[in-house]
Write a protein that holds these residues in place. Structure first.
Motif, PDB file in Angstrom:
ATOM      1  N   UNK A   1      70.869   6.174   8.802  1.00 57.31           N
ATOM      2  CA  UNK A   1      71.845   6.640   7.966  1.00 57.31           C
ATOM      3  C   UNK A   1      73.256   6.469   8.796  1.00 57.31           C
ATOM      4  N   UNK A   2      74.180   6.037   7.990  1.00 55.47           N
ATOM      5  CA  UNK A   2      75.570   6.204   8.703  1.00 55.47           C
ATOM      6  C   UNK A   2      76.713   6.945   7.806  1.00 55.47           C
TER       7      UNK A   2
ATOM      8  N   UNK B   1      67.047  17.963   4.572  1.00 54.43           N
ATOM      9  CA  UNK B   1      66.207  16.862   4.614  1.00 54.43           C
ATOM     10  C   UNK B   1      66.369  16.457   6.332  1.00 54.43           C
ATOM     11  N   UNK B   2      67.521  16.882   7.017  1.00 55.22           N
ATOM     12  CA  UNK B   2      67.785  16.873   8.445  1.00 55.22           C
ATOM     13  C   UNK B   2      66.977  17.952   9.220  1.00 55.22           C
ATOM     14  N   UNK B   3      67.605  19.293   8.691  1.00 53.67           N
ATOM     15  CA  UNK B   3      67.114  20.272   9.355  1.00 53.67           C
ATOM     16  C   UNK B   3      65.583  20.670   9.167  1.00 53.67           C
ATOM     17  N   UNK B   4      64.835  20.301   7.929  1.00 51.06           N
ATOM     18  CA  UNK B   4      63.542  20.392   7.892  1.00 51.06           C
ATOM     19  C   UNK B   4      62.861  19.562   8.707  1.00 51.06           C
ATOM     20  N   UNK B   5      63.211  18.448   9.225  1.00 51.95           N
ATOM     21  CA  UNK B   5      62.562  17.708  10.033  1.00 51.95           C
ATOM     22  C   UNK B   5      62.828  17.706  11.677  1.00 51.95           C
ATOM     23  N   UNK B   6      63.803  18.956  11.874  1.00 52.69           N
ATOM     24  CA  UNK B   6      64.096  19.288  13.231  1.00 52.69           C
ATOM     25  C   UNK B   6      65.311  18.832  13.594  1.00 52.69           C
ATOM     26  N   UNK B   7      66.036  17.631  12.806  1.00 56.54           N
ATOM     27  CA  UNK B   7      67.239  17.300  13.371  1.00 56.54           C
ATOM     28  C   UNK B   7      68.566  18.108  13.309  1.00 56.54           C
ATOM     29  N   UNK B   8      69.580  17.987  14.112  1.00 53.19           N
ATOM     30  CA  UNK B   8      70.708  18.619  13.957  1.00 53.19           C
ATOM     31  C   UNK B   8      71.531  17.939  12.951  1.00 53.19           C
ATOM     32  N   UNK B   9      72.678  18.611  12.451  1.00 53.44           N
ATOM     33  CA  UNK B   9      73.572  17.953  11.408  1.00 53.44           C
ATOM     34  C   UNK B   9      74.479  17.294  12.314  1.00 53.44           C
ATOM     35  N   UNK B  10      74.613  15.959  12.362  1.00 52.16           N
ATOM     36  CA  UNK B  10      75.671  15.123  13.058  1.00 52.16           C
ATOM     37  C   UNK B  10      77.076  15.585  12.711  1.00 52.16           C
TER      38      UNK B  10
ATOM     39  N   UNK C   1      78.597  11.228  19.607  1.00 48.93           N
ATOM     40  CA  UNK C   1      77.726  10.041  19.687  1.00 48.93           C
ATOM     41  C   UNK C   1      77.994   9.170  18.353  1.00 48.93           C
ATOM     42  N   UNK C   2      77.768   7.790  18.689  1.00 51.20           N
ATOM     43  CA  UNK C   2      78.261   6.826  17.780  1.00 51.20           C
ATOM     44  C   UNK C   2      77.143   6.830  16.515  1.00 51.20           C
ATOM     45  N   UNK C   3      77.770   6.519  15.303  1.00 56.42           N
ATOM     46  CA  UNK C   3      76.869   7.021  13.992  1.00 56.42           C
ATOM     47  C   UNK C   3      75.368   6.798  13.809  1.00 56.42           C
ATOM     48  N   UNK C   4      75.331   5.376  14.246  1.00 58.35           N
ATOM     49  CA  UNK C   4      73.921   4.827  14.113  1.00 58.35           C
ATOM     50  C   UNK C   4      73.013   5.232  15.469  1.00 58.35           C
ATOM     51  N   UNK C   5      73.338   5.921  16.200  1.00 63.83           N
ATOM     52  CA  UNK C   5      72.689   6.661  17.560  1.00 63.83           C
ATOM     53  C   UNK C   5      71.402   7.716  16.839  1.00 63.83           C
ATOM     54  N   UNK C   6      70.512   7.827  17.732  1.00 61.28           N
ATOM     55  CA  UNK C   6      69.234   8.671  17.658  1.00 61.28           C
ATOM     56  C   UNK C   6      69.925  10.251  17.435  1.00 61.28           C
ATOM     57  N   UNK C   7      69.552  10.829  16.594  1.00 66.15           N
ATOM     58  CA  UNK C   7      70.308  12.296  16.545  1.00 66.15           C
ATOM     59  C   UNK C   7      69.346  13.268  17.173  1.00 66.15           C
ATOM     60  N   UNK C   8      69.996  14.249  17.754  1.00 73.95           N
ATOM     61  CA  UNK C   8      69.220  15.390  18.550  1.00 73.95           C
ATOM     62  C   UNK C   8      68.221  16.233  17.610  1.00 73.95           C
TER      63      UNK C   8
END
Length: 683
Positions: free
Chosen positions: A572-573, A606-615, A650-657
């Motif tokens: 996602x970008x 959909x981000x937080x439910x999968x454990x990702x932070x919100x970029x 971090x650049x937009x297409x990078x892996x998110x925390x």
């Protein structure tokens, strides 16, 4: 592929190509029609206008101004292209959120391998050698090459005639720069010339530095610069013929994290030696005095990518492996000049052999600490072979209509590590039509359906696969669909473009571990990947300067569900933008400029439910100054300041925390403020 879907595009292509061939029998124009408003013309001199259909052109003027140190800098002014991660082999190039392994990528016409491992980058391209980059986003022409699922990327490198000044038969160029924040020392030396039909070009480049710090002052482990490269071209022209041999060698060598595209807190600061090498050798034949019916090009090439990391883990795999991809191929084509335009027809072929050595043997231990019943297979070998034929017509009509349309037929064979062979054939069709309804105003629409064959993609997954890993018997060829529609405008010294795009990828391969099945077998991904959105471009020039902007908003989904930011083939970008300006002050022999890179905040359950932070969103400012001393016009002094305000991002297409996966995953942050000073001398 559904033949009913192919029929409309095929019909348009056949009718257009047949009509033009019949017209050629009646008349062959010695001077093809030239539209007045070239900046937006869909077809000009036999090639599509990339920017006129939502694509990207990084011109020689852009490269001279930017003096890019890596591939991120190359695309810093174009929102349609994003580059992930920190440095070197971690960088992955995405177009509208789709990784370039799903595009036909060439360097001087030589097809390139895709990404070899999902933690490694797309390929090693040294910006010091670049002259121009074209990116077809979405529908690509049939002569762009095999595998143009979501478009094409064409890198062009410098040659002798690009650098020779008027009246000179030989010359040289030397460059030296030094940058803060780990950028280090960069040096290049080139020599070139022409003599009695011969021309030559040779260039060496090296950049060596240290780990950089992000905007917060934290050192990014494994981010050191370690690039060395060479480019040699030898050409000879005789009696209307030209033969050119080219060799390129690029190496990235440094200490890198186990997974280059994200940081594992449990391995804080741990880095390991990694050497990534790309070699390419090609021989090209062209005519220097082509006729309307004979304008041939023949290309034969050899290429090799190597990923070399020592065996640093005992009794397991975490990226310690050696991977090699070797291939050869060729392209033979001819361009026919017609009254309404051109038709390019030809054949291409390629063969590639892939090897991966994970250094391991013995039983595999599962995540529960118990033997799985599998044995490690130390060395895996697989291969692919492709042969195709293509025809692409590009036509300009006096009523304001331009048409580009073409067909490809390909046969592809895949032999896996167990010797199982899969083969099939497929057709690809494309068409783009534009209409200039008023002077300087044009609408266009384009579509393509592309057969991709057995796109094995990241063969590096085999480093952690055992003896019972197989390719599923129903493994299918992949395919794609592209649609776009848009509007172009050009008046006096300004141009603008808006493009709506829709790209769909089907049956991509999957060999990752499945929690549901417990299998690692190679199979097709059931979900359809899709990138749908809008991109806008515009620029204004006032003679001594220019200003431009591009904005891209893309929605990336898998079967309608939003894609997670896992740094893969499709990422996602959100909404991203770039604004740039250049201004010359001729009285001072000075040029100033810069650009702003912008990205919105991405949020959602959909981000937080999968454990990702919100970029978080970000805005990054880069600036440069270029000066030619009046007494020494062959000297250029350049000052670059990247990330002027020391932004942490971090650049937009990078892996998110992600706090849940693998004990925690953190993104690779981009460099903080970096200042570089360099000088280039032509002699």
């Amino acid at each position: 592929m559904n033949l009913c879907h192919l029929a409309p595009l095929t019909g348009v292509s056949v009718i257009a190509l047949s009509t033009s061939l019949l017209a050629q029998e009646a008349q062959i124009s010695q001077n093809p029609g030239i539209t007045v408003l070239a900046p937006i013309t869909l077809v000009t001199e036999g090639q599509e206008s990339v920017e006129a259909t939502g694509g990207v052109i990084v011109s020689r003027e852009d490269l001279e101004a930017l003096k890019p140190s890596d591939i991120s800098d190359v695309f810093a002014r174009d929102s349609a292209v994003s580059v992930s991660a920190g440095t070197g082999p971690a960088k992955r190039v995405h177009v509208f959120g789709i990784e370039q392994s799903n595009l036909a990528v060439t360097v001087d016409g030589v097809p390139q391998f895709g990404d070899n491992w999902h933690h490694a980058g797309s390929n090693v391209i040294d910006p010091a050698f670049l002259k121009r980059v074209d990116v077809d986003a979405g529908a690509a022409p049939a002569d762009a090459g095999f595998g143009a699922g979501a478009g094409a990327v064409r890198y062009e490198t410098l040659g002798a005639r690009d650098l020779l000044t008027d009246g000179r038969s030989q010359g040289g160029r030397a460059g030296l720069s030094y940058g803060s924040n780990g950028r280090g020392l960069s040096a290049s030396l080139a020599g070139y010339g022409v003599y009695d039909g011969f021309d030559w070009f040779a260039m060496l480049h090296s950049a060596q530095g240290d780990n950089y710090e992000n905007g917060d002052g934290d050192e990014i482990a494994g981010s050191e610069t370690g690039v060395t490269g060479a480019l040699v071209k030898l050409g000879y022209e005789f009696e209307g013929h030209r033969v050119e041999m080219s060799y390129e060698h690029a190496v990235d060598d440094g200490d890198r994290p186990a997974k280059m595209n994200f940081d594992l807190p449990r391995e804080e600061g741990a880095v390991y030696p990694l050497k990534v090498t790309r070699d390419s050798l090609s021989l090209r034949y062209t005519e220097t005095a082509p006729t309307a019916s004979w304008d041939p090009e023949a290309l034969i090439y050899l290429n090799r990518n190597e990923y070399d990391r020592p065996d640093y883990i005992e009794g397991g795999t975490n990226g310690d492996m050696n991977m090699q991809a070797e291939g050869f191929g060729g392209v033979f084509k001819n361009r026919f000049q017609l009254g309404q335009g051109t038709i390019t027809a030809g054949v291409d072929f390629s063969y590639a052999d892939y090897t991966i050595d994970n250094y391991e043997s013995g039983p595999i231990i599962g995540r529960d600490g118990l033997p799985t019943g599998e044995e490690y297979v130390r060395i895996h070998n697989l291969e692919t072979a492709q042969i195709g034929t293509f025809v692409q017509g590009r036509f300009e009509f006096s009523n304001g209509i331009d048409l580009s349309t073409g067909l490809r037929l390909d046969h592809h064979r895949f032999t896996d590590w167990n010797g199982e062979r899969f083969s099939d054939s497929g057709a690809s069709v494309n068409g783009t039509l534009s209409y200039e309804f008023a002077p300087g105003y044009e609408i266009f629409a384009g579509a393509s359906r592309t057969w991709l064959g057995y796109d094995i993609g990241e063969y590096g997954y085999l480093h952690a696969r055992g003896s019972n890993t197989i390719t599923e018997p129903d493994f299918e060829a992949a395919s794609s669909e592209n649609y776009k529609i848009g509007f172009n405008a050009s008046q006096d010294n300004w141009t603008g473009n808006i493009t709506f795009f829709d790209t769909r990828l089907k049956n991509l391969p999957n060999a990752y571990y499945s929690e549901e099945t417990g299998l690692n077998n190679l199979d097709n991904i059931e979900e359809e990947y899709r990138s749908k959105g809008i991109t806008l471009q515009g620029n204004y020039s006032w003679g001594s300067g220019r200003v431009g902007a591009s904005i891209t908003a893309a929605k990336l989904t898998a079967d309608g569900q939003k894609i997670l930011p896992e740094g893969g083939d499709v990422v996602p970008i959100g909404e991203v933008a770039s604004i740039y300006v250049d201004q010359e002050f001729s009285q001072y022999n000075l040029k100033l400029g810069g650009n702003i890179e912008l990205a919105n905040k991405m949020s959602g359950d959909y981000l937080t439910a999968a454990g990702f932070e919100e970029p978080a969103g970000y805005g990054v400012v880069n600036a440069y100054a270029q000066w030619r001393p009046q007494q020494y016009e062959n000297v250029v002094v350049q000052l670059n300041v990247d990330n002027l305000f020391d932004k942490t991002y971090y650049e937009r297409s990078s892996y998110v925390a992600n706090s849940e996966r693998g004990g925690g995953i953190r993104p690779i942050y981009a460099p903080g403020r970096t200042v570089s000073l360099g000088v280039t001398v032509d002699f």
